[in-house]
Design a protein around this motif. Structure first.
Motif, PDB file in Angstrom:
ATOM      1  N   LYS A 288     -15.378  45.496  49.352  1.00 32.37           N
ATOM      2  CA  LYS A 288     -14.057  45.566  49.703  1.00 32.37           C
ATOM      3  C   LYS A 288     -13.815  44.706  50.795  1.00 32.37           C
ATOM      4  O   LYS A 288     -14.483  44.715  51.782  1.00 32.37           O
ATOM      5  N   ASP A 289     -12.660  43.620  50.803  1.00 27.88           N
ATOM      6  CA  ASP A 289     -12.503  43.036  52.120  1.00 27.88           C
ATOM      7  C   ASP A 289     -12.025  43.896  53.294  1.00 27.88           C
ATOM      8  O   ASP A 289     -11.111  44.821  52.880  1.00 27.88           O
ATOM      9  N   PRO A 290     -12.362  43.586  54.533  1.00 30.13           N
ATOM     10  CA  PRO A 290     -11.814  44.515  55.458  1.00 30.13           C
ATOM     11  C   PRO A 290     -10.543  44.421  55.794  1.00 30.13           C
ATOM     12  O   PRO A 290      -9.754  44.918  56.651  1.00 30.13           O
ATOM     13  N   SER A 291      -9.814  43.167  55.553  1.00 28.66           N
ATOM     14  CA  SER A 291      -8.524  42.968  55.843  1.00 28.66           C
ATOM     15  C   SER A 291      -7.736  42.267  54.768  1.00 28.66           C
ATOM     16  O   SER A 291      -8.367  41.821  53.558  1.00 28.66           O
ATOM     17  N   ALA A 292      -6.335  42.441  54.804  1.00 24.79           N
ATOM     18  CA  ALA A 292      -5.443  41.947  53.840  1.00 24.79           C
ATOM     19  C   ALA A 292      -4.992  40.602  53.897  1.00 24.79           C
ATOM     20  O   ALA A 292      -4.989  40.219  55.149  1.00 24.79           O
ATOM     21  N   VAL A 293      -4.763  39.929  52.797  1.00 25.37           N
ATOM     22  CA  VAL A 293      -4.346  38.364  52.808  1.00 25.37           C
ATOM     23  C   VAL A 293      -3.188  38.300  51.975  1.00 25.37           C
ATOM     24  O   VAL A 293      -3.212  38.599  50.704  1.00 25.37           O
ATOM     25  N   GLY A 294      -1.862  38.101  52.622  1.00 19.72           N
ATOM     26  CA  GLY A 294      -0.963  37.829  51.558  1.00 19.72           C
ATOM     27  C   GLY A 294      -0.300  39.224  50.911  1.00 19.72           C
ATOM     28  O   GLY A 294       0.179  39.115  49.728  1.00 19.72           O
ATOM     29  N   GLY A 295      -0.582  40.170  51.408  1.00 24.55           N
ATOM     30  CA  GLY A 295      -0.100  41.607  51.242  1.00 24.55           C
ATOM     31  C   GLY A 295      -1.051  42.174  50.066  1.00 24.55           C
ATOM     32  O   GLY A 295      -0.914  43.211  49.470  1.00 24.55           O
ATOM     33  N   THR A 296      -2.323  41.614  49.799  1.00 27.90           N
ATOM     34  CA  THR A 296      -3.543  42.324  48.914  1.00 27.90           C
ATOM     35  C   THR A 296      -4.686  42.094  49.672  1.00 27.90           C
ATOM     36  O   THR A 296      -4.943  41.357  50.594  1.00 27.90           O
ATOM     37  N   VAL A 297      -5.508  43.231  49.059  1.00 26.27           N
ATOM     38  CA  VAL A 297      -6.950  43.217  49.534  1.00 26.27           C
ATOM     39  C   VAL A 297      -7.586  42.915  48.173  1.00 26.27           C
ATOM     40  O   VAL A 297      -7.483  43.284  47.137  1.00 26.27           O
ATOM     41  N   THR A 298      -8.843  41.951  48.742  1.00 27.26           N
ATOM     42  CA  THR A 298      -9.583  41.479  47.726  1.00 27.26           C
ATOM     43  C   THR A 298     -10.877  42.723  47.382  1.00 27.26           C
ATOM     44  O   THR A 298     -11.372  42.828  48.380  1.00 27.26           O
ATOM     45  N   VAL A 299     -11.032  43.013  46.039  1.00 27.22           N
ATOM     46  CA  VAL A 299     -12.064  43.977  45.807  1.00 27.22           C
ATOM     47  C   VAL A 299     -12.962  43.446  44.597  1.00 27.22           C
ATOM     48  O   VAL A 299     -12.413  42.806  43.656  1.00 27.22           O
ATOM     49  N   ASP A 300     -14.192  43.279  44.772  1.00 26.97           N
ATOM     50  CA  ASP A 300     -15.108  42.953  43.935  1.00 26.97           C
ATOM     51  C   ASP A 300     -15.593  44.176  42.810  1.00 26.97           C
ATOM     52  O   ASP A 300     -15.867  45.098  43.642  1.00 26.97           O
ATOM     53  N   VAL A 301     -15.625  43.719  41.708  1.00 25.16           N
ATOM     54  CA  VAL A 301     -16.159  45.057  40.890  1.00 25.16           C
ATOM     55  C   VAL A 301     -17.067  44.449  40.253  1.00 25.16           C
ATOM     56  O   VAL A 301     -17.264  43.508  39.154  1.00 25.16           O
ATOM     57  N   ARG A 302     -18.284  45.078  40.099  1.00 25.14           N
ATOM     58  CA  ARG A 302     -19.457  44.872  39.367  1.00 25.14           C
ATOM     59  C   ARG A 302     -19.626  45.184  37.961  1.00 25.14           C
ATOM     60  O   ARG A 302     -19.351  46.512  38.094  1.00 25.14           O
ATOM     61  N   LEU A 303     -19.594  44.328  37.058  1.00 25.09           N
ATOM     62  CA  LEU A 303     -19.464  44.901  35.575  1.00 25.09           C
ATOM     63  C   LEU A 303     -20.818  45.482  35.041  1.00 25.09           C
ATOM     64  O   LEU A 303     -21.875  44.852  35.366  1.00 25.09           O
ATOM     65  N   ASP A 304     -20.601  46.319  34.319  1.00 24.29           N
ATOM     66  CA  ASP A 304     -21.765  47.173  33.669  1.00 24.29           C
ATOM     67  C   ASP A 304     -21.795  46.743  32.034  1.00 24.29           C
ATOM     68  O   ASP A 304     -20.340  46.980  31.437  1.00 24.29           O
ATOM     69  N   GLY A 305     -22.734  46.652  31.543  1.00 26.46           N
ATOM     70  CA  GLY A 305     -22.851  46.555  29.923  1.00 26.46           C
ATOM     71  C   GLY A 305     -22.315  44.928  29.726  1.00 26.46           C
ATOM     72  O   GLY A 305     -22.137  44.082  30.304  1.00 26.46           O
ATOM     73  N   PRO A 306     -22.282  44.563  28.183  1.00 25.27           N
ATOM     74  CA  PRO A 306     -22.239  43.271  27.767  1.00 25.27           C
ATOM     75  C   PRO A 306     -20.713  42.869  27.904  1.00 25.27           C
ATOM     76  O   PRO A 306     -19.789  43.711  27.781  1.00 25.27           O
ATOM     77  N   LEU A 307     -20.422  41.709  28.145  1.00 24.90           N
ATOM     78  CA  LEU A 307     -18.882  41.245  28.185  1.00 24.90           C
ATOM     79  C   LEU A 307     -18.791  40.842  26.813  1.00 24.90           C
ATOM     80  O   LEU A 307     -19.478  40.285  25.846  1.00 24.90           O
ATOM     81  N   PRO A 308     -17.477  41.027  26.752  1.00 22.87           N
ATOM     82  CA  PRO A 308     -16.886  40.562  25.213  1.00 22.87           C
ATOM     83  C   PRO A 308     -16.834  39.052  25.172  1.00 22.87           C
ATOM     84  O   PRO A 308     -16.758  38.310  26.149  1.00 22.87           O
ATOM     85  N   ALA A 309     -16.551  38.832  23.959  1.00 20.21           N
ATOM     86  CA  ALA A 309     -16.420  37.311  23.633  1.00 20.21           C
ATOM     87  C   ALA A 309     -15.055  36.562  24.323  1.00 20.21           C
ATOM     88  O   ALA A 309     -14.339  37.203  24.337  1.00 20.21           O
ATOM     89  N   GLY A 310     -15.486  35.377  24.932  1.00 20.59           N
ATOM     90  CA  GLY A 310     -14.313  34.844  25.480  1.00 20.59           C
ATOM     91  C   GLY A 310     -14.336  34.968  26.911  1.00 20.59           C
ATOM     92  O   GLY A 310     -13.561  34.467  27.739  1.00 20.59           O
TER      93      GLY A 310
END
Length: 400
Positions: A288-310
């Motif tokens: 999670k970014d410690p600061s906001a940019v343009g009214g939003t905060v960037t959050v990274d989500v690590r994905l679990d399991g296989p990804l769908p097609a596309g």
């Protein structure tokens, strides 16, 4: 008489009209969203748009300014570690590399000469000390002999004093030469160390120049898919310019942009679901970014399991993060306006379902689609969630 009766009738009608309530505005039922107040378990969530990006991106940058001579790969191709991607050219860099190597060789020669000269000077000084020691021994013996002979009147006092002076001179000279030898022995290592350090420094510079020269053959640092290789033949590339990047498309993460008003409750390790428009992928908050940019905060989500097609890099997605489980609370749908934890006015439907009256409602915690009711409503009540600001002066409306 008729005029009097007419006047009385007018006055009575006026009084009746004055006692009537103001006209109740009508609201088309099809234009409003109505929801009921319920009690139960609610999972508090926040939502935000985002994109899929590779977990590992290896940027390839130019280590030296050069011109593009050949392109061995194109964007979208799979590459293995060491595969040749580009061939660059810079004649000036080749000359600088040769000059650096020449400086190293000259410094190594200077170091060898210094060691030889210092060793020769040290041997010479040792010889001087040996000679001075011999002179010291001879002068000392002659002085002693003169002291013995003067008592027998075999030598004059002048000769005796002369021998003593020579012995003192030999003693002083021996001490000076020995001190000079010690000084030379102590300084020889430091002089060699200085020159050796110079050699190491020049060798490091030459090695760096060699690495820059070798970097003109741009090779893939990792296995993956080559992206953003947009250079053209003959193009001049300044040092530090991004040449391309290598990504691993099978290892993606979601980068979400959460509104700053909701991001304060986002924490590492919280569960999340990512909608790729072709399936839902579960994940957890990894950064999670410690600061906001343009009214939003960037959050990274690590994905679990296989990804769908596309599911490919830069794909637009929607992410929902589970913030908190709220058991047995009073809640309803989220109104069109109103701050979390504040007090707002909502229109509550009357039992007949055709009229709604304005009530004051205290809101608690909010989720994506629901809001907690703290005060002002009961389970089973029905409220209008749509924006009713155009009826701000009305305490009651008709739903038709």
């Amino acid at each position: 008489m008729g005029i009097a009766l007419g006047a009385v009738a007018v006055v009575g009608l006026t009084v009746m009209v004055a006692r009537l309530d103001p006209a109740v505005p009508s609201v088309p039922r099809i234009s409003v969203l109505i929801d009921s107040v319920r009690r139960g378990d609610v999972v508090r969530e926040v939502r935000g748009p985002g994109t899929l990006v590779p977990e590992q991106i290896r940027w390839i940058t130019a280590q030296a300014s050069a011109r593009v001579e050949r392109k061995m790969s194109e964007s979208g191709e799979r590459v293995a570690p060491g595969d040749l991607i580009l061939v660059l050219n810079n004649p000036d860099l080749q000359i600088q590399t040769m000059q650096a190597e020449q400086q190293v060789r000259q410094a190594e020669i200077d170091l060898l000469n210094l060691r030889t000269n210092l060793r020769s000077a040290l041997l010479t000084q040792r010889g001087v000390v040996a000679t001075s020691r011999t002179q010291f021994v001879s002068a000392t013996q002659e002085a002693r002999a003169a002291d013995s002979l003067v008592k027998r009147n075999l030598v004059s006092d002048f000769e005796m004093r002369n021998r003593r002076a020579q012995a003192e001179e030999a003693t002083t000279r021996l001490r000076i030469e020995e001190e000079r030898l010690e000084l030379m022995e102590a300084a020889i290592d430091s002089q060699i160390a200085v020159q050796a350090a110079q050699v190491v420094q020049l060798r490091a510079i030459a090695e760096n120049q060699q690495n820059r020269l070798r970097s003109l053959e741009v090779r893939a640092p990792d296995e993956g898919v080559l992206q953003e290789l947009t250079l053209q033949l003959g193009q001049w590339v300044p040092e530090g310019t991004t040449l391309a990047k290598v990504v691993q498309p099978g290892r993606l993460k979601a980068v979400l942009r959460i509104p700053e008003s909701q991001a304060k409750d986002v924490a590492l390790g919280q569960s999340a679901s990512i909608d790729t428009r072709n399936g839902i992928v579960r994940g957890v908050v990894a950064r999670k970014d410690p600061s906001a940019v343009g009214g939003t905060v960037t959050v990274d989500v690590r994905l679990d399991g296989p990804l769908p097609a596309g599911a490919v890099p830069d794909l637009s997605v929607d992410g929902t993060i589970e913030i908190q489980s709220m058991p047995n609370i009073l809640f309803t749908g989220r109104p069109a306006s109103g701050p979390a934890g504040g007090t707002i006015s909502l229109f509550k439907l009357e039992p007949d379902g055709r009229h709604a009256v304005r009530v004051s409602v205290d809101l608690g915690r909010t989720s994506v689609n629901t809001v907690e009711i703290l005060r002002g409503l009961e389970a089973g009540d029905r409220v209008v969630l749509s924006d009713m600001t155009q009826y701000a002066n009305a305490e009651r409306v008709r739903i038709k």
